[in-house]
Each structure stands twice: as C-alpha cells, then as structure tokens.
Write a protein that holds these residues in place. Structure first.
Motif, PDB file in Angstrom:
ATOM      1  N   UNK A  60      13.719  36.809 -18.673  1.00 27.86           N
ATOM      2  CA  UNK A  60      12.723  36.410 -19.660  1.00 27.86           C
ATOM      3  C   UNK A  60      12.289  37.596 -20.511  1.00 27.86           C
ATOM      4  N   UNK A  61      11.029  37.629 -20.918  1.00 30.83           N
ATOM      5  CA  UNK A  61      10.550  38.664 -21.829  1.00 30.83           C
ATOM      6  C   UNK A  61      10.199  39.956 -21.090  1.00 30.83           C
ATOM      7  N   UNK A  62       9.684  40.936 -21.849  1.00 30.25           N
ATOM      8  CA  UNK A  62       9.399  42.256 -21.282  1.00 30.25           C
ATOM      9  C   UNK A  62       8.347  42.188 -20.181  1.00 30.25           C
ATOM     10  N   UNK A  63       7.309  41.387 -20.385  1.00 27.19           N
ATOM     11  CA  UNK A  63       6.253  41.301 -19.387  1.00 27.19           C
ATOM     12  C   UNK A  63       6.784  40.748 -18.067  1.00 27.19           C
ATOM     13  N   UNK A  64       7.588  39.689 -18.149  1.00 29.08           N
ATOM     14  CA  UNK A  64       8.152  39.120 -16.918  1.00 29.08           C
ATOM     15  C   UNK A  64       9.102  40.098 -16.244  1.00 29.08           C
ATOM     16  N   UNK A  65       9.832  40.869 -17.040  1.00 29.17           N
ATOM     17  CA  UNK A  65      10.731  41.863 -16.471  1.00 29.17           C
ATOM     18  C   UNK A  65       9.927  42.958 -15.777  1.00 29.17           C
ATOM     19  N   UNK A  66       8.815  43.371 -16.382  1.00 33.11           N
ATOM     20  CA  UNK A  66       7.976  44.400 -15.770  1.00 33.11           C
ATOM     21  C   UNK A  66       7.400  43.899 -14.441  1.00 33.11           C
ATOM     22  N   UNK A  67       6.942  42.655 -14.417  1.00 30.36           N
ATOM     23  CA  UNK A  67       6.438  42.066 -13.167  1.00 30.36           C
ATOM     24  C   UNK A  67       7.546  42.052 -12.117  1.00 30.36           C
ATOM     25  N   UNK A  68       8.766  41.716 -12.519  1.00 35.00           N
ATOM     26  CA  UNK A  68       9.890  41.691 -11.578  1.00 35.00           C
ATOM     27  C   UNK A  68      10.173  43.076 -11.021  1.00 35.00           C
ATOM     28  N   UNK A  69      10.060  44.103 -11.875  1.00 41.23           N
ATOM     29  CA  UNK A  69      10.265  45.486 -11.425  1.00 41.23           C
ATOM     30  C   UNK A  69       9.217  45.866 -10.387  1.00 41.23           C
ATOM     31  N   UNK A  70       7.943  45.605 -10.702  1.00 44.57           N
ATOM     32  CA  UNK A  70       6.865  45.951  -9.767  1.00 44.57           C
ATOM     33  C   UNK A  70       7.028  45.178  -8.464  1.00 44.57           C
ATOM     34  N   UNK A  71       7.396  43.913  -8.583  1.00 47.51           N
ATOM     35  CA  UNK A  71       7.570  43.093  -7.381  1.00 47.51           C
ATOM     36  C   UNK A  71       8.717  43.618  -6.518  1.00 47.51           C
TER      37      UNK A  71
END
Length: 218
Positions: A60-71
């Motif tokens: 998805x977008x950058x925000x969802x990718x960032x959440x995936x990274x942190x997760x």
C-alpha cells in the motif's frame, strides 16, 4: 492504521514472499537513513530493485509500509528478547556471574543487534511526530519485556537470592543499568566489542546487586 494482512490459510508464492521481505528490508534502510518525512516510495523502490507499483501492490502507501516496518522490527525484537529471557538464571550457583552473562546476552541479542538499533533509531527520530505508528511497539515491546523480567526477579527474591520489594521497578532499573554505559555509543553507531559489552554488564550487575542483593546476616 494497522497494515493490511493476508489470511493465514492462503500461502504466499515463494517469489512473492521473498519480494515482500526485500521491500521491507529496503524500506527499513531508507526510513532509518532519511526519516519518515524524507523517505518516499521511489527511494524504497530503487533500494529494493522493484517498481513503485510493486510496492503499492505489496504494502500500500508509505504510511502502511512504515507501519509494516515497525511491526516487523517489533516482532523480531520481541522474539529475540523472549528467547534470551528463557536463559535467565532462575537457580544461580553464582548470582553475580550469571546475571552478568545474562546481561551480555540481552545486550548482544536484543539491544545492540541490528533490529534493536533500527527500532531505537526510528522511535527516537519519529516517535514524537507519529506516536500512533508505534502503538504495536508500545503494546508488545517494553511493557511485556518489563513484566517478564519482573516475574523472574520476583522468583529470585522468593528463592532468597535477592531482596526486592517491587519487581517491576527492579526490572526497569536492571534494563536501564545494562544500557547506561553503552547508550551514547549506540546512538552514535559505534561498533561495540565483546569486552566493552561485558564491562558494561559487570558495572550494571554490581550496581544492581548493591541495591537488591540479599544482605548477609551478622
């Protein structure tokens, strides 16, 4: 704000899964290097060697990718922490020496390793601006670690090895102490040798035992 998940009963093709991991690794590097605001999908696509559309398809977008990274970082960090907590000296023959060894393992396996460094860097850089992005870390990271370590210190106190009134406080102070001599070096990205980590662990454990060690009867 949680990342999109795929039903567990639908296996991912091997190439699909590998590409997803590759994107996460590239995104981790870019977010740590550029910060959330400075990073963009084009940078991550170039780092991962994929197209923009591939990233959108996977994450998805950058925000969802960032959440995936942190997760992903949180899950790996937690796995390392709880694997190391399983080696805690519950019935020590030499309390000081075994706590030092445990502190070295905790630092090496969980705090000074690449996942710990990446997660700490992201939290320090982005935690205030985007606190909601670290909800998973907050819920599943420090709180569970403190509780698990506190339970182990409570068992040592019950077994007569320590004098601890509040195991939760003791656990937080132990973790703070084993980081005290290393924090600045870790923030600056210094390479920490084995002796440096062990010396920090010895200093921490000796200070901890001065506060919580069982007093000998006279």
């Amino acid at each position: 704000m949680a990342p999109t998940t795929i039903a567990p009963d639908i296996p991912l093709p091997r190439g699909h899964a590998a590409k997803r991991v590759s994107i996460l690794e590239a995104a981790t590097d870019v977010f740590c290097r550029e910060g959330y605001a400075g990073a963009n999908i084009d940078m991550i696509a170039a780092e991962a060697g994929v197209s923009r559309q591939t990233i959108y398809n996977h994450h998805g977008d950058k925000e969802k990718l960032f959440v995936a990274v942190v997760r992903a970082l949180t899950e790996r960090a937690n796995a390392g922490i709880f694997a190391t907590l399983a080696t805690f000296p519950d019935h020590p023959a030499d309390l000081e020496a075994e706590l030092v060894d445990f502190a070295v393992r905790l630092n090496r396996n969980c705090i000074c390793n690449s996942d710990g460094k990446y997660l700490r860097k992201l939290i320090e850089a982005e935690g205030r601006r985007y606190p909601e992005l670290f909800d998973t870390w907050r819920e599943n990271g420090p709180s569970k670690t403190w509780a698990a370590l506190a339970a182990r210190f409570a068992r040592l106190a019950h077994g007569g090895y320590l004098d601890v009134d509040d195991p939760d406080v003791a656990a937080r102070q132990f973790l703070a102490l084993i980081n005290a001599d290393l924090h600045v070096s870790m923030v600056l990205g210094d390479q920490l040798g084995e002796e440096r980590v062990r010396e920090a662990a010895r200093n921490a454990v000796r200070t901890f035992l001065r506060a919580y060690g069982k007093r000998k009867s006279i």
